[in-house]
Write a protein that holds these residues in place. Structure first.
Motif, PDB file in Angstrom:
ATOM      1  N   GLN A   1       0.849  -1.202   0.000  1.00 22.41           N
ATOM      2  CA  GLN A   1       0.000   0.000   0.000  1.00 22.41           C
ATOM      3  C   GLN A   1       0.884   1.253   0.000  1.00 22.41           C
ATOM      4  OE1 GLN A   1      -3.079  -0.533  -0.360  1.00 22.41           O
ATOM      5  NE2 GLN A   1      -4.095   1.401   0.048  1.00 22.41           N
ATOM      6  N   ASP A   2       1.916   1.249   0.841  1.00 21.91           N
ATOM      7  CA  ASP A   2       2.860   2.382   0.902  1.00 21.91           C
ATOM      8  C   ASP A   2       3.601   2.541  -0.424  1.00 21.91           C
ATOM      9  OD1 ASP A   2       2.246   3.153   3.484  1.00 21.91           O
ATOM     10  OD2 ASP A   2       3.762   1.877   4.407  1.00 21.91           O
ATOM     11  N   TRP A   3       4.006   1.437  -1.025  1.00 25.91           N
ATOM     12  CA  TRP A   3       4.718   1.489  -2.318  1.00 25.91           C
ATOM     13  C   TRP A   3       3.824   2.111  -3.383  1.00 25.91           C
ATOM     14  CZ3 TRP A   3       6.964  -4.196  -2.550  1.00 25.91           C
ATOM     15  CH2 TRP A   3       8.011  -4.300  -1.621  1.00 25.91           C
ATOM     16  N   SER A   4       2.555   1.709  -3.357  1.00 23.51           N
ATOM     17  CA  SER A   4       1.613   2.210  -4.360  1.00 23.51           C
ATOM     18  C   SER A   4       1.497   3.738  -4.279  1.00 23.51           C
ATOM     19  CB  SER A   4       0.255   1.547  -4.130  1.00 23.51           C
ATOM     20  OG  SER A   4      -0.702   2.090  -4.974  1.00 23.51           O
ATOM     21  N   ILE A   5       1.365   4.250  -3.044  1.00 23.66           N
ATOM     22  CA  ILE A   5       1.236   5.715  -2.856  1.00 23.66           C
ATOM     23  C   ILE A   5       2.557   6.397  -3.202  1.00 23.66           C
ATOM     24  CG2 ILE A   5       0.767   7.537  -1.165  1.00 23.66           C
ATOM     25  CD1 ILE A   5      -0.992   5.415   0.329  1.00 23.66           C
ATOM     26  N   THR A   6       3.681   5.778  -2.780  1.00 23.53           N
ATOM     27  CA  THR A   6       5.004   6.344  -3.085  1.00 23.53           C
ATOM     28  C   THR A   6       5.206   6.443  -4.600  1.00 23.53           C
ATOM     29  OG1 THR A   6       5.883   5.360  -1.058  1.00 23.53           O
ATOM     30  CG2 THR A   6       7.497   6.057  -2.689  1.00 23.53           C
ATOM     31  N   ALA A   7       4.828   5.388  -5.320  1.00 25.26           N
ATOM     32  CA  ALA A   7       5.002   5.379  -6.782  1.00 25.26           C
ATOM     33  C   ALA A   7       4.197   6.499  -7.426  1.00 25.26           C
ATOM     34  CB  ALA A   7       4.563   4.026  -7.339  1.00 25.26           C
TER      35      ALA A   7
ATOM     36  N   PHE B   1      15.584   8.212 -13.586  1.00 25.93           N
ATOM     37  CA  PHE B   1      15.614   7.066 -12.655  1.00 25.93           C
ATOM     38  C   PHE B   1      14.344   7.068 -11.803  1.00 25.93           C
ATOM     39  CE2 PHE B   1      20.403   7.462 -13.001  1.00 25.93           C
ATOM     40  CZ  PHE B   1      20.593   6.254 -13.633  1.00 25.93           C
ATOM     41  N   GLN B   2      13.949   8.278 -11.362  1.00 23.34           N
ATOM     42  CA  GLN B   2      12.771   8.379 -10.505  1.00 23.34           C
ATOM     43  C   GLN B   2      11.503   7.996 -11.276  1.00 23.34           C
ATOM     44  OE1 GLN B   2      11.285  11.325  -7.097  1.00 23.34           O
ATOM     45  NE2 GLN B   2      11.597  12.372  -9.008  1.00 23.34           N
ATOM     46  N   LEU B   3      11.429   8.464 -12.521  1.00 21.16           N
ATOM     47  CA  LEU B   3      10.253   8.145 -13.345  1.00 21.16           C
ATOM     48  C   LEU B   3      10.167   6.650 -13.613  1.00 21.16           C
ATOM     49  CD1 LEU B   3       7.884   9.521 -14.897  1.00 21.16           C
ATOM     50  CD2 LEU B   3       9.319   9.411 -16.925  1.00 21.16           C
ATOM     51  N   ARG B   4      11.331   6.055 -13.928  1.00 21.18           N
ATOM     52  CA  ARG B   4      11.351   4.602 -14.190  1.00 21.18           C
ATOM     53  C   ARG B   4      10.965   3.829 -12.932  1.00 21.18           C
ATOM     54  NH1 ARG B   4      16.882   4.747 -16.396  1.00 21.18           N
ATOM     55  NH2 ARG B   4      16.710   5.795 -18.378  1.00 21.18           N
ATOM     56  N   PHE B   5      11.463   4.305 -11.772  1.00 23.00           N
ATOM     57  CA  PHE B   5      11.116   3.668 -10.492  1.00 23.00           C
ATOM     58  C   PHE B   5       9.607   3.674 -10.301  1.00 23.00           C
ATOM     59  CE2 PHE B   5       9.883   5.104  -6.147  1.00 23.00           C
ATOM     60  CZ  PHE B   5       9.958   3.889  -5.505  1.00 23.00           C
ATOM     61  N   ALA B   6       9.001   4.840 -10.500  1.00 21.86           N
ATOM     62  CA  ALA B   6       7.556   4.978 -10.281  1.00 21.86           C
ATOM     63  C   ALA B   6       6.775   4.064 -11.225  1.00 21.86           C
ATOM     64  CB  ALA B   6       7.149   6.435 -10.482  1.00 21.86           C
TER      65      ALA B   6
ATOM     66  N   LEU C   1       7.447   0.268 -10.390  1.00 18.18           N
ATOM     67  CA  LEU C   1       6.841  -0.159  -9.119  1.00 18.18           C
ATOM     68  C   LEU C   1       5.335  -0.344  -9.292  1.00 18.18           C
ATOM     69  CD1 LEU C   1       7.461  -0.800  -6.178  1.00 18.18           C
ATOM     70  CD2 LEU C   1       7.123   1.601  -5.616  1.00 18.18           C
ATOM     71  N   LYS C   2       4.733   0.569 -10.034  1.00 13.65           N
ATOM     72  CA  LYS C   2       3.285   0.484 -10.286  1.00 13.65           C
ATOM     73  C   LYS C   2       2.966  -0.819 -11.044  1.00 13.65           C
ATOM     74  CE  LYS C   2      -0.449   3.121 -12.299  1.00 13.65           C
ATOM     75  NZ  LYS C   2      -0.729   3.721 -13.587  1.00 13.65           N
ATOM     76  N   ILE C   3       3.780  -1.090 -12.080  1.00 15.80           N
ATOM     77  CA  ILE C   3       3.553  -2.311 -12.880  1.00 15.80           C
ATOM     78  C   ILE C   3       3.777  -3.558 -12.017  1.00 15.80           C
ATOM     79  CG2 ILE C   3       4.448  -3.675 -14.833  1.00 15.80           C
ATOM     80  CD1 ILE C   3       5.083  -0.923 -16.184  1.00 15.80           C
ATOM     81  N   ALA C   4       4.851  -3.525 -11.208  1.00 17.30           N
ATOM     82  CA  ALA C   4       5.161  -4.683 -10.349  1.00 17.30           C
ATOM     83  C   ALA C   4       4.020  -4.984  -9.389  1.00 17.30           C
ATOM     84  CB  ALA C   4       6.451  -4.420  -9.570  1.00 17.30           C
ATOM     85  N   LEU C   5       3.410  -3.925  -8.845  1.00 21.44           N
ATOM     86  CA  LEU C   5       2.303  -4.115  -7.906  1.00 21.44           C
ATOM     87  C   LEU C   5       1.051  -4.622  -8.622  1.00 21.44           C
ATOM     88  CD1 LEU C   5       2.801  -0.957  -5.673  1.00 21.44           C
ATOM     89  CD2 LEU C   5       3.110  -3.323  -4.966  1.00 21.44           C
ATOM     90  N   GLN C   6       0.882  -4.201  -9.855  1.00 24.51           N
ATOM     91  CA  GLN C   6      -0.307  -4.634 -10.603  1.00 24.51           C
ATOM     92  C   GLN C   6      -0.171  -6.073 -11.090  1.00 24.51           C
ATOM     93  OE1 GLN C   6      -0.564  -1.526 -13.532  1.00 24.51           O
ATOM     94  NE2 GLN C   6      -2.051  -0.367 -12.350  1.00 24.51           N
ATOM     95  N   THR C   7       1.072  -6.442 -11.461  1.00 24.48           N
ATOM     96  CA  THR C   7       1.257  -7.763 -12.079  1.00 24.48           C
ATOM     97  C   THR C   7       1.897  -8.785 -11.131  1.00 24.48           C
ATOM     98  OG1 THR C   7       3.396  -7.063 -12.934  1.00 24.48           O
ATOM     99  CG2 THR C   7       1.508  -6.774 -14.396  1.00 24.48           C
ATOM    100  N   ASN C   8       2.305  -8.313  -9.935  1.00 20.47           N
ATOM    101  CA  ASN C   8       3.008  -9.175  -8.972  1.00 20.47           C
ATOM    102  C   ASN C   8       4.282  -9.775  -9.588  1.00 20.47           C
ATOM    103  OD1 ASN C   8       1.636  -9.046  -6.502  1.00 20.47           O
ATOM    104  ND2 ASN C   8      -0.027 -10.260  -7.347  1.00 20.47           N
TER     105      ASN C   8
ATOM    106  N   GLU D   1      12.229  -5.716  -8.500  1.00 20.45           N
ATOM    107  CA  GLU D   1      13.666  -5.531  -8.252  1.00 20.45           C
ATOM    108  C   GLU D   1      14.232  -4.435  -9.152  1.00 20.45           C
ATOM    109  OE1 GLU D   1      15.474  -9.394  -8.472  1.00 20.45           O
ATOM    110  OE2 GLU D   1      14.526 -10.056  -6.617  1.00 20.45           O
ATOM    111  N   GLY D   2      13.749  -4.400 -10.408  1.00 23.56           N
ATOM    112  CA  GLY D   2      14.175  -3.350 -11.337  1.00 23.56           C
ATOM    113  C   GLY D   2      13.782  -1.972 -10.831  1.00 23.56           C
TER     114      GLY D   2
END
Lengths: 149, 165
Positions: free
Chosen positions: B24-30, B99-104, B107-114, B120-121
């Motif tokens: 949940q925190d990652w999602s908001i951070t992203a 780097f920040q844009l790619r991170f965001a 992370l969003k894709i990782a959370l959506q697709t698990n 890690e990327g």
């Protein structure tokens, strides 16, 4: 029109209640360790900057009178610097603790501070931009009124 | 009921599992990281326009009416150096902000697709973002201190020279 045929739990993986296949691997811990060390560096710089702001504030307020307004302004700037710095520091400390002791609770706490850091900085940036836009509109308006006379 | 489940998940024996709260925190951070990256790119665009605009204006002023103004030409050479420096700083900051844009995004894709690899990327991009931001900050502090020392030394030599007269 909304897609009424989509499954009710289409957003579940985003909130994470469904399949929890995301793991905390050593690779992730390595990245978090590196990030937390840099976060500590930013926090130290932030605290040093805060110290300089406080020193300036006390120096200016000793003059009294109109200088009091400048001291209040510095206090507001100090508050804007303190919160993100504190959140970064807490993020760094909790992540390092979480990584060293494999403490999931500390890691979780660390990420909540990272979220707070981003939320604070994001909202502060939007507020500042809105303030600048308002100032710009005010100055343009004042110029138009002055030229119209 | 839900919070009981979350607590159980957070303090379960499996210390390598991500918790609901964490995601949940990652999602908001992203989301906020993406907003910050976009705002930064907009400001970088304004900065680029400003630097290019100033360089063009000074270029026009240096040769008004087909004649080259020596004073303006001397100023222009300094403006050129500063414009180049500003452009270099903006370019480096854009690279860091990527780097920040790619991170965001990741992370969003990782959370959506698990997806573990994407996760890690994402955090790799974030560590790179912090690392290069830190290096940039160190460089800026060193440059700032260098300028301060230069000003102090110049003032000291001027005052020393003045005292001898």
């Amino acid at each position: 029109m909304d897609n009424v045929n989509q499954p009710l739990d289409s957003d579940v993986s985003q909130t994470g209640n469904g399949d929890n296949s995301l793991r905390i691997t050593d690779t992730l811990r390595r990245y978090w360790h590196s990030t937390s060390r840099w976060a500590l560096f930013f926090a130290v710089i932030g605290f040093l900057y805060l110290g300089m702001i406080l020193l300036s504030m006390f120096g200016i307020s000793s003059f009294g009178g109109e200088a009091g307004y400048a001291a209040v302004l510095l206090l507001i700037v100090g508050a804007f610097v303190f919160f993100p710095t504190w959140f970064l520091f807490q993020f760094s400390q909790n992540m390092q603790k979480g990584n060293a002791n494999r403490d999931l609770h500390a890691t979780e706490k660390g990420f909540s501070f990272l979220r707070r850091f981003y939320q604070f900085v994001g909202i502060a940036t939007i507020v500042l931009i809105a303030f600048y836009v308002l100032m710009f509109i005010f100055v343009i308006g004042a110029m138009v009124v002055t030229m119209g006379r | 009921m839900e919070s009981l489940d979350h607590n159980f998940q957070a303090h379960s024996a499996d210390q390598s599992a991500t918790t609901w709260q964490m995601r949940q925190d990652w999602s908001i951070t992203a989301r906020w990281a993406r907003i910050m990256a976009i705002i930064f790119f907009v400001f970088a665009g304004f900065g680029l326009l400003g630097v290019l605009g100033l360089s063009t204006i000074y270029g026009e002023m240096a040769s008004v009416g087909g004649r080259v103004n020596p004073l303006m030409e001397a100023i222009l050479s300094k403006v050129g150096v500063f414009s180049f420096l500003f452009l270099a700083i903006i370019a480096v900051q854009i690279a860091i902000n990527l780097f920040q844009l790619r991170f965001a995004n990741r992370l969003k894709i990782a959370l959506q697709t698990n997806d573990q690899v994407t996760l890690e990327g994402a955090w790799e991009q974030f560590s790179q973002f912090f690392k290069w931001s830190g290096i940039m900050l160190i460089v800026l502090i060193v440059v700032y201190l260098g300028i301060m020392l230069f000003i102090i030394a110049t003032l000291g030599s001027m005052m020393g020279g003045g005292g001898g007269l």
